[in-house]
Design a protein around this motif. Sequence first.
Motif, mmCIF file in Angstrom:
data_model
loop_
_atom_site.group_PDB
_atom_site.id
_atom_site.type_symbol
_atom_site.label_atom_id
_atom_site.label_comp_id
_atom_site.label_asym_id
_atom_site.label_seq_id
_atom_site.Cartn_x
_atom_site.Cartn_y
_atom_site.Cartn_z
ATOM 1 N N ARG A 43 53.736 39.660 63.524
ATOM 2 C CA ARG A 43 54.715 38.719 63.372
ATOM 3 C C ARG A 43 55.648 38.336 64.661
ATOM 4 O O ARG A 43 55.920 36.905 64.583
ATOM 5 N N GLN A 44 55.946 39.059 65.615
ATOM 6 C CA GLN A 44 56.427 38.912 66.740
ATOM 7 C C GLN A 44 55.726 37.556 67.503
ATOM 8 O O GLN A 44 56.073 36.520 68.029
ATOM 9 N N GLU A 79 53.981 44.200 62.702
ATOM 10 C CA GLU A 79 55.289 43.804 63.732
ATOM 11 C C GLU A 79 54.828 42.927 65.044
ATOM 12 O O GLU A 79 55.416 41.909 65.136
#
Length: 145
Positions: free
Chosen positions: A136-137, A133
């Motif tokens: 991705r951020q 995550e």
Amino acid sequence: MTLHLVKLCVGVESPDHLRALQHGRRLAVGDALVHTTRMTPRRADEIVPGGSLYWVMTRAIRCRQTILDLEPVTDPETGRSACRIHLDPTVVETEARPWRPFQGWRYLSAEQAPPDRRAGVATADDEVAAMPEEMRQALREMGLI
């Protein structure tokens, strides 16, 4: 010729997230699946039957839902016009197509519409989903996904 609509799906990360949100709303209000927008499309006769609402999530068109009906309405509290977009509850994933943010909705011709995603075929979306995550951020903040 069939015409489609494209709309931002704010705060929704994936087609699965959209399915979960819509399922919760359908349980709360019955089986009707309606999305209300402020403006009524002037080209409604080209959209129904056969058109879809393509959802933009994380800067890309990621899925669509068939539009069953467009119903012009007036908000009883404000007196403003609006449009209820009646949707088929089936969320069909599409091949990701980059799309810049915008307000409201836009028309999308059949030639511009991304194809439906084929089952069992890996895509860039799968690779992105497999990333941590935090990665991705960071890529989202850079505008890369």
